[in-house]
Design a protein around this motif. Structure first.
Motif, short mmCIF file in Angstrom:
data_model
loop_
_atom_site.label_atom_id
_atom_site.label_comp_id
_atom_site.label_asym_id
_atom_site.label_seq_id
_atom_site.Cartn_x
_atom_site.Cartn_y
_atom_site.Cartn_z
N VAL A 34 0.84 -1.20 0.00
CA VAL A 34 0.00 0.00 0.00
C VAL A 34 0.87 1.25 0.00
CG1 VAL A 34 -1.66 1.33 1.36
CG2 VAL A 34 -1.95 -1.15 1.10
N ALA A 35 1.90 1.26 0.86
CA ALA A 35 2.79 2.43 0.94
C ALA A 35 3.52 2.66 -0.38
CB ALA A 35 3.79 2.24 2.08
N GLU A 36 3.97 1.59 -1.03
CA GLU A 36 4.68 1.74 -2.31
C GLU A 36 3.75 2.28 -3.38
OE1 GLU A 36 8.15 -1.69 -1.88
OE2 GLU A 36 6.15 -2.25 -2.59
N ASN A 37 2.47 1.93 -3.33
CA ASN A 37 1.52 2.50 -4.27
C ASN A 37 1.34 3.99 -4.04
OD1 ASN A 37 -0.10 0.67 -6.27
ND2 ASN A 37 0.27 -0.63 -4.49
N ASP B 245 1.66 -1.85 4.97
CA ASP B 245 2.72 -2.69 4.43
C ASP B 245 2.18 -3.93 3.73
OD1 ASP B 245 5.02 -1.21 5.24
OD2 ASP B 245 4.67 -1.85 7.29
N ALA B 246 0.86 -4.08 3.71
CA ALA B 246 0.24 -5.24 3.05
C ALA B 246 0.35 -5.09 1.54
CB ALA B 246 -1.22 -5.36 3.46
N GLU B 247 0.47 -6.21 0.85
CA GLU B 247 0.51 -6.20 -0.60
C GLU B 247 -0.88 -5.85 -1.13
OE1 GLU B 247 1.03 -9.76 -3.54
OE2 GLU B 247 3.01 -9.19 -2.81
N ALA B 248 -0.95 -4.88 -2.03
CA ALA B 248 -2.24 -4.38 -2.50
C ALA B 248 -3.09 -5.48 -3.13
CB ALA B 248 -2.03 -3.24 -3.49
N GLY B 249 -2.45 -6.40 -3.84
CA GLY B 249 -3.19 -7.45 -4.52
C GLY B 249 -3.86 -8.43 -3.58
#
Length: 817
Positions: free
Chosen positions: A110-113, A152-156
């Motif tokens: 989420v943060a990377e998005n 930090d969870a993966e968006a997918g």
């Protein structure tokens, strides 16, 4: 519409953007016809219209992703005359959009998005993600209090509703944003999340932030908007203050009086008169057995995340280890509201997307013709008011609502006695919903069972029975006259005494299986090395390690370079040949004339990097470009050095063959190479490259340059492969253009064994290093065991197949749970 009245309705506040006479034509279709629109600070414009009215096209032009055929876009008092207006310029002007089809990169956190929306605040140093973690938390808390989303969870891995929340939050939090366009922002949100979003919009509008709110949920438009603009057939049909609009007025303007009735009397529903075709026992059904019959329309209601979606998927593909036992009689057809992940076949036409619902159940050897597909699909498409002239178009050429119509038509043309609907009217206009409700009733009367999950409680009034979920299981069954919005809301908050839970052993087994797959390259390396140690204990000495790992270094470097290419959903079929060319250049030109040698290596890197730009800019498949380039690399190498020879410069040999007592030089170099790849992958550049590999369309919409980052991807790959060629020269003290020929396929194998996805977006530097070293050591292991080297390729291939099979098995078991 009177243009003077429109001007009077426009806010006199500071102007943000003015679109004048925008026209966009696709073949015979005028998607937008002379459309003008003005947005000022604090405006909340509710944009409504049926599917295909031209709303999304107009927004794409405002955002710079689609150029108009005519018309202008001005900002403030400054005329925009630059014909190169694009998404990047639009973002510089403060325009952001949340697309109806979510534009997150599912492989990123989420943060990377959030980083992708505002990369200017990133610095290539440790801890740079902390800025975006905090920004994500603050934005999500501001828009959706109590969201419960791990940044930090993966968006997918997030449910579609939470993904929609993330995209909305990251858009409104973008620095310098002035206008936020929300295209069907609540299509996957529950009532409370929708209310929170509207409250946030009201608050930010007071501060001067402007919004364009597009929705088919007209009560939301009336609640949130200050002005309402209605489009029909590509034109502005009506504009007015929100106080002058109401749901009945807007419905009448959109589709005429015939569309005013969202739901006609359900007297035609005949109830559960057919035979039982589905039984649910245990788990979500509690201690009872729920029997569902042909002829029923059964709604699955409840708060978001209460288990109703999981039950739909369980019915469609029953998992062996699930707590809910499913017994169904007959096949099922599934319609998903998550079009991107579970719905459309993006490369197919509308016609093929519909007809596959019927063709899949027939003989695999039947002849498929365009006329046959049209015969199958035309009736269902017509009943859903899907324009028959668009059946030959690509499915992605349609608006989101029309794509959903195609998915509904696919289910209706199938012969399955059970139809599963997962929020099927997401993004569909009122007129189409009315037709769909009628059609579902007809389908049920024909003797089929329809299970219907929706995010709109009003739609459950179309059902004969509603199963209300809470805490993972059915909390209440509502039948006939008992069904009402209030009854559904009341039952949604009832918590069952024993919530359904996934079997701990099943969950533990799944986690263990995934962990084994992640560790597979390291386990393989450990097994190979242990076998060599048993056969020859001297293998573990410093000298033995250096002797074994020296030849592995070039393969590791080539594989790491290939890894970055594969991360972009491409494969370089010339990686080995390029390493061979560098081997020749460094042992000839670099040895004889260092200046000329360095210039030739620089030119080779620049040429290799240009391949990435060429692939994207000219849209040529990477496999074609890189295969052709491999012949060029080989040809140049043979021209410079027809036969093996040359020599390694002393400084180059010293760079790769230095020695420190007690330290295996080759092992240190391999670790350094892997660490360098890991640092690059974790840097802002690495995140951007993985984002392009996962969702290039979303990156282009966000203003990122695909050709530029493709060139950067190949720059990174070239750096590793050039280093591999130099290592070949230093280790072999000579050159042979064929020395790297085997590294192309071995590099790809190392990437796959290492856990990377050939579809792009997922790479693992440590896994690739381990996988490549394992492949390189297999030959030495066979020699230690006195097995012919003829079996080398066979053993390498067997290792690859075993790991792929294990990965497929774990993925299947995980999807079954």
């Amino acid at each position: 519409m009177n243009r003077e009245n429109t001007v009077q309705l426009e806010s006199r506040a500071r102007l943000i953007v003015r679109a004048r006479n925008l026209t966009k034509i696709y073949g015979p279709t005028r998607a937008n016809d002379d459309v003008s629109l003005t947005v000022a600070c604090g405006d909340v414009i509710g944009l409504v219209g049926g599917n295909g009215a031209g709303k999304s096209t107009l927004m794409r032009m405002l955002c710079g992703t689609t150029p108009p055929d005519s018309g202008t876009i001005d900002f403030g008092d400054e005329a925009q005359t630059d014909s190169a207006y694009d998404a990047g310029i639009a973002q510089q002007r403060g325009i952001r959009i949340v697309h109806q089809e979510l534009s997150l990169c599912s492989n990123l956190s989420v943060a990377e998005n959030f980083y992708l929306e505002a990369p200017e605040d990133a610095k290539a140093q440790p801890g740079w993600r902390a800025v975006y973690r905090e920004r994500a938390r603050v934005a999500l808390d501001a828009v959706f209090p109590g969201h419960g989303i791990d940044v930090d969870a993966e968006a997918g891995q997030l449910p579609i509703g939470e993904r929609q929340m993330v995209e909305i939050a990251r858009t409104v939090a973008a620095p310098g944003v002035k206008l936020v366009i929300l295209d069907e922002p609540t299509s996957s949100l529950g009532l409370e999340r929708s209310r929170q979003l509207r409250a946030y919009i009201h608050a930010k509008a007071v501060e001067g932030l402007a919004f364009i709110f597009i929705s088919h949920k007209l009560h939301e438009i009336v609640d949130v908007a200050t002005r309402v603009v209605l489009m029909r057939n590509g034109k502005l049909e009506w504009a007015g203050l929100a106080t002058d609009a109401s749901v009945p007025v807007l419905v009448r303007l959109m589709g005429g009086e015939a569309a005013a009735a969202l739901r006609e009397a359900s007297d035609e529903h005949q109830g559960a008169t057919g035979e039982v075709c589905l039984r649910l026992t245990g788990g979500a059904a509690g201690g009872d057995t729920i029997e569902l019959r042909r002829g029923q329309i059964v709604g699955l209601a409840g708060l978001e995340g209460s288990g109703q979606k999981e039950v739909l998927h369980q019915i469609f593909a029953a998992a062996r280890r699930s707590a809910t036992k499913v017994e169904r009689i007959g096949a099922v057809s599934f319609v998903s509201g998550d079009r991107q992940r579970e719905g459309v076949f993006p490369l197919w036409t509308v016609l093929s997307n519909i007809s596959i619902g019927s063709l899949a159940s027939g003989s695999p050897f039947r002849l498929v013709t365009n006329a046959g597909e049209r015969e199958i699909a035309s009736n269902a498409a017509e009943r859903l008011r899907l324009d028959s002239t668009r059946l030959a178009s690509g499915i992605l050429d349609l608006s989101g609502g029309n794509q959903q119509k195609a998915l509904m038509a696919r289910a209706l043309v199938s012969e399955a006695p059970i139809i599963l609907l997962d929020d099927p009217t997401r993004g569909v206009d009122i007129a189409a919903k009315r037709d769909f409700y009628k059609l579902v009733a007809e389908v049920a009367r024909s003797g089929r069972l329809v299970l219907w999950h929706s995010t709109e409680d009003l739609e459950f009034l179309e059902c004969d029975q509603v199963l209300v979920f809470a805490g993972g299981r059915v909390a209440r069954e509502l039948n006939g006259a008992e069904i009402s919005e209030q009854a559904i809301v009341d039952a949604s908050f009832v918590q069952p005494s024993n919530a359904a839970a996934t079997s701990p052993s099943a969950r533990g087994g799944s986690v263990f299986g995934r962990r084994v797959v992640q560790l597979a390259p390291f386990i393989s390396l450990a097994i190979v090395f242990a076998a060599m140690m048993l056969a020859n204990p001297a293998t573990g000495s410093v000298f033995g390690l250096d002797l074994l790992l020296g030849p592995a270094l070039p393969l590791v470097l080539v594989a790491l370079g290939q890894m970055f290419v594969v991360g972009g959903s491409e494969i370089d079929l010339g990686a080995g040949a390029f390493a061979g060319l560098v081997n020749v250049l460094s042992a000839t030109l670099l040895f004889d004339s260092p200046a000329l040698g360095f210039a030739s290596l620089t030119a080779a890197m620049a040429t290799y990097s240009a391949l990435g730009w060429l692939i994207q800019a000219r849209r040529i498949p990477a496999i074609v470009i890189t295969l052709g380039a491999s012949f060029i690399w080989m040809g140049v190498g043979h021209t410079l050095q027809p036969t093996p020879g040359g020599a390694s410069p002393e400084w180059l040999s010293a760079l790769f063959t230095w020695s420190v007592p007690g330290v295996p030089t080759s092992l240190v170099l391999i670790v350094v190479a892997g660490f360098a790849a890991w640092v690059l992958d974790r840097s802002p550049l690495g995140v951007s490259l993985r984002a392009f590999g996962n969702n290039p369309v979303a990156m282009a919409r966000a203003g990122w340059s695909a050709p530029r980052y493709a060139a950067l991807r190949y720059v990174v790959a070239a750096a590793f492969i050039v280093t591999a060629g130099l290592a070949l020269t230093a280790i072999n003290t000579a050159s042979d253009v064929n020395s790297g020929s085997s590294y192309t396929l071995l590099g790809v194998a190392g990437v796959v064994i290492g856990g990377c996805s050939l579809m792009g977006g997922r790479i693992s530097p440590a896994g690739v290093v381990a996988g490549s070293v394992t492949l390189a050591l297999i030959g030495a292991l066979l020699g230690t065991l006195n097995v012919s080297s003829d079996f080398n390729a066979a053993v390498q291939g067997a290792l690859l197949v075993v790991i792929l099979a294990l990965r497929a098995l774990v993925t299947r078991n995980g999807s079954e749970e």
